[in-house]
Design an enzyme around this catalytic site. Structure first.
Site, PDB file in Angstrom:
ATOM      1  N   SER A 141      34.751 -27.587  36.479  1.00 54.00           N
ATOM      2  CA  SER A 141      33.305 -27.801  36.338  1.00 54.00           C
ATOM      3  C   SER A 141      33.122 -29.282  36.075  1.00 54.00           C
ATOM      4  O   SER A 141      34.057 -29.945  35.608  1.00 54.00           O
ATOM      5  CB  SER A 141      32.787 -27.000  35.147  1.00 54.00           C
ATOM      6  OG  SER A 141      31.509 -27.469  34.758  1.00 54.00           O
ATOM      7  N   TYR A 154      33.377 -23.860  26.145  1.00 56.30           N
ATOM      8  CA  TYR A 154      33.565 -23.670  27.595  1.00 56.30           C
ATOM      9  C   TYR A 154      34.227 -24.910  28.214  1.00 56.30           C
ATOM     10  O   TYR A 154      35.207 -24.797  28.953  1.00 56.30           O
ATOM     11  CB  TYR A 154      32.188 -23.407  28.224  1.00 56.30           C
ATOM     12  CG  TYR A 154      32.153 -23.408  29.735  1.00 56.30           C
ATOM     13  CD1 TYR A 154      32.678 -22.344  30.462  1.00 56.30           C
ATOM     14  CD2 TYR A 154      31.557 -24.457  30.435  1.00 56.30           C
ATOM     15  CE1 TYR A 154      32.619 -22.328  31.858  1.00 56.30           C
ATOM     16  CE2 TYR A 154      31.486 -24.450  31.817  1.00 56.30           C
ATOM     17  CZ  TYR A 154      32.023 -23.388  32.532  1.00 56.30           C
ATOM     18  OH  TYR A 154      31.952 -23.383  33.903  1.00 56.30           O
TER      19      TYR A 154
HETATM   20  N1  LIG Z   1      27.566 -21.484  38.041  1.00 55.97           N
HETATM   21  C1  LIG Z   1      27.773 -22.697  37.560  1.00 55.97           C
HETATM   22  O1  LIG Z   1      26.822 -23.388  37.175  1.00 55.97           O
HETATM   23  C2  LIG Z   1      29.173 -23.265  37.521  1.00 55.97           C
HETATM   24  C3  LIG Z   1      29.302 -24.654  37.399  1.00 55.97           C
HETATM   25  C4  LIG Z   1      30.572 -25.211  37.344  1.00 55.97           C
HETATM   26  C5  LIG Z   1      31.685 -24.404  37.398  1.00 55.97           C
HETATM   27  N2  LIG Z   1      31.542 -23.046  37.507  1.00 55.97           N
HETATM   28  C6  LIG Z   1      32.759 -22.234  37.527  1.00 55.97           C
HETATM   29  O2  LIG Z   1      32.820 -21.565  38.760  1.00 55.97           O
HETATM   30  C7  LIG Z   1      33.557 -20.356  38.612  1.00 55.97           C
HETATM   31  C8  LIG Z   1      32.758 -19.207  39.215  1.00 55.97           C
HETATM   32  O3  LIG Z   1      31.544 -19.063  38.493  1.00 55.97           O
HETATM   33  P1  LIG Z   1      30.209 -18.484  39.139  1.00 55.97           P
HETATM   34  O4  LIG Z   1      29.146 -19.446  38.860  1.00 55.97           O
HETATM   35  O5  LIG Z   1      30.453 -18.040  40.515  1.00 55.97           O
HETATM   36  O6  LIG Z   1      29.970 -17.234  38.151  1.00 55.97           O
HETATM   37  P2  LIG Z   1      29.623 -15.699  38.452  1.00 55.97           P
HETATM   38  O7  LIG Z   1      28.579 -15.585  39.489  1.00 55.97           O
HETATM   39  O8  LIG Z   1      29.393 -15.115  37.106  1.00 55.97           O
HETATM   40  O9  LIG Z   1      31.010 -15.131  39.056  1.00 55.97           O
HETATM   41  C9  LIG Z   1      32.166 -15.040  38.264  1.00 55.97           C
HETATM   42  C10 LIG Z   1      33.218 -14.252  38.999  1.00 55.97           C
HETATM   43  O10 LIG Z   1      34.400 -14.183  38.179  1.00 55.97           O
HETATM   44  C11 LIG Z   1      34.778 -12.814  38.030  1.00 55.97           C
HETATM   45  N3  LIG Z   1      35.419 -12.630  36.742  1.00 55.97           N
HETATM   46  C12 LIG Z   1      34.931 -12.914  35.518  1.00 55.97           C
HETATM   47  N4  LIG Z   1      35.815 -12.578  34.571  1.00 55.97           N
HETATM   48  C13 LIG Z   1      36.902 -12.069  35.220  1.00 55.97           C
HETATM   49  C14 LIG Z   1      38.143 -11.552  34.789  1.00 55.97           C
HETATM   50  N5  LIG Z   1      38.466 -11.479  33.483  1.00 55.97           N
HETATM   51  N6  LIG Z   1      39.016 -11.127  35.728  1.00 55.97           N
HETATM   52  C15 LIG Z   1      38.713 -11.179  37.046  1.00 55.97           C
HETATM   53  N7  LIG Z   1      37.552 -11.671  37.506  1.00 55.97           N
HETATM   54  C16 LIG Z   1      36.656 -12.109  36.595  1.00 55.97           C
HETATM   55  C17 LIG Z   1      33.488 -12.031  38.184  1.00 55.97           C
HETATM   56  O11 LIG Z   1      33.747 -10.729  38.672  1.00 55.97           O
HETATM   57  P3  LIG Z   1      33.830  -9.382  37.795  1.00 55.97           P
HETATM   58  O12 LIG Z   1      32.762  -9.442  36.772  1.00 55.97           O
HETATM   59  O13 LIG Z   1      33.631  -8.315  38.844  1.00 55.97           O
HETATM   60  O14 LIG Z   1      35.204  -9.377  37.219  1.00 55.97           O
HETATM   61  C18 LIG Z   1      32.782 -12.824  39.284  1.00 55.97           C
HETATM   62  O15 LIG Z   1      33.272 -12.434  40.541  1.00 55.97           O
HETATM   63  C19 LIG Z   1      33.818 -20.196  37.109  1.00 55.97           C
HETATM   64  O16 LIG Z   1      35.133 -20.615  36.817  1.00 55.97           O
HETATM   65  C20 LIG Z   1      32.804 -21.142  36.490  1.00 55.97           C
HETATM   66  O17 LIG Z   1      33.259 -21.629  35.246  1.00 55.97           O
HETATM   67  C21 LIG Z   1      30.310 -22.469  37.579  1.00 55.97           C
END
Ligand SMILES: NC(=O)c1ccc[n+]([C@@H]2O[C@H](COP(=O)([O-])OP(=O)(O)OC[C@H]3O[C@@H](n4cnc5c(N)ncnc54)[C@H](OP(=O)(O)O)[C@@H]3O)[C@@H](O)[C@H]2O)c1
Length: 271
Positions: A141, A154
């Site tokens: 991130s 985080y």
């Molecule tokens: N959205 C943002 O603003 C942002 C910004 C920078 C970085 N990121 C990073 O990008 C990545 C993806 O985030 P996102 O924004 O796409 O969030 P999201 O829409 O909440 O998706 C998260 C994904 O991770 C899976 N997950 C969560 N815990 C898990 C576990 N213990 N085991 C296996 N799968 C798990 C969830 O699936 P299930 O619930 O089905 O397991 C879901 O598919 C993360 O690492 C986040 O920190 C996000």
């Protein structure tokens, strides 16, 4: 299986950036192995990938489980004959100052965001070393480069992913293996809804510049074509990293404006 078929594994593929990446890469005709905990949502993504013309294998698994991550990476090899790319993407956030975060919440963040990356990366690296080729990608991130208010717990896990990837990059110079860290800014996914639930506070809004998961997926797809050490899907976010390197105190003052306030706060900011 054709020997030029590229096999990509993605953790956290049931939603958000992982889902967008799975669908984006399907256009390139890769074979995909996808994992997440929610079976129905994950299978729906696998169906979308198949509809786009790629092969997909959905595996319900929790990234905090080292044995499950070994099996996840091994499934790529047993089903498709090899593993070319592992995208360590699964993760979530909890907001709060250090004294508002419980030790149990901190441990959970480390377990999913850091240990989850470690388990999947470790399983993939064993295969990459045998093949003498492979590409490890970690979705960190922008707060894995520069912290912002209320995101210390985080951000610590996002910095930790970067430490792992940076050291690995130095180890694999000159080998057929590459590694990339990706630094998205606020992305329109379920992330903020889940963060509100996990934090126990009303809906948290994304702060600062925003992007769509498809933009992050495009940037990841480009990095797979041409492996680079670091990817900033929102190009202007690089300036924050440069500014922080040369003027960290000034950067503190700039990012202090990104303080999270409860949605229904009566005006006054907490200090
Ligand atoms: N959205 C943002 O603003 C942002 C910004 C920078 C970085 N990121 C990073 O990008 C990545 C993806 O985030 P996102 O924004 O796409 O969030 P999201 O829409 O909440 O998706 C998260 C994904 O991770 C899976 N997950 C969560 N815990 C898990 C576990 N213990 N085991 C296996 N799968 C798990 C969830 O699936 P299930 O619930 O089905 O397991 C879901 O598919 C993360 O690492 C986040 O920190 C996000």
């Amino acid at each position: 299986v054709a020997s030029d078929l590229r096999v990509v594994a993605i953790t956290g593929a049931s939603a958000g950036i992982g889902r967008a990446t799975a669908i984006r890469l399907a256009r390139n005709g890769v074979a995909e192995v996808l994992c997440a905990r929610r079976a129905a949502a994950l299978e729906a993504v696998a169906e979308e990938v198949r509809a786009a013309g790629a092969q997909a294998l959905a595996i319900v698994a929790d990234v905090t489980d080292a044995v499950a991550m070994e099996a996840f990476a091994a499934a790529a090899v047993s089903r498709f004959g090899r593993l070319d790319v592992m995208i360590c993407n699964a993760g979530f956030g909890i907001a709060g100052a250090i004294d508002e975060i419980s030790p149990a919440q901190m441990r959970q963040l480390v377990d999913v965001n850091y240990m989850g990356t470690f388990h999947a990366a470790r399983a993939a690296m064993r295969i990459f070393r045998r093949q003498n080729t492979g590409h490890l990608i970690a979705i960190s991130s922008i707060v894995g480069k520069r912290g912002v208010p209320s995101m210390g717990a985080y951000a610590a896990t996002k910095f930790a992913q970067v430490g792992l990837i940076e050291c690995l990059r130095a180890e694999i110079v000159g080998s057929g293996i590459s590694a990339t860290a990706v630094y998205p800014v606020s992305t329109e996914t379920e992330f903020f809804e889940i963060m509100s639930r996990e934090t126990g506070k009303p809906m948290m809004r994304a702060l600062g510049p925003r992007q769509q998961p498809a933009q992050v997926a495009d940037a990841i797809a480009r990095a797979i074509e041409r492996p680079v050490p670091e990817v900033y899907p929102h190009r202007s976010s690089r300036w924050l990293v440069w500014l922080n390197t040369f003027a960290p105190g000034l950067t503190d003052r700039i990012v202090s404006r990104l303080r999270r306030r409860p949605v229904r706060a009566k005006g006054a900011a907490r200090s």
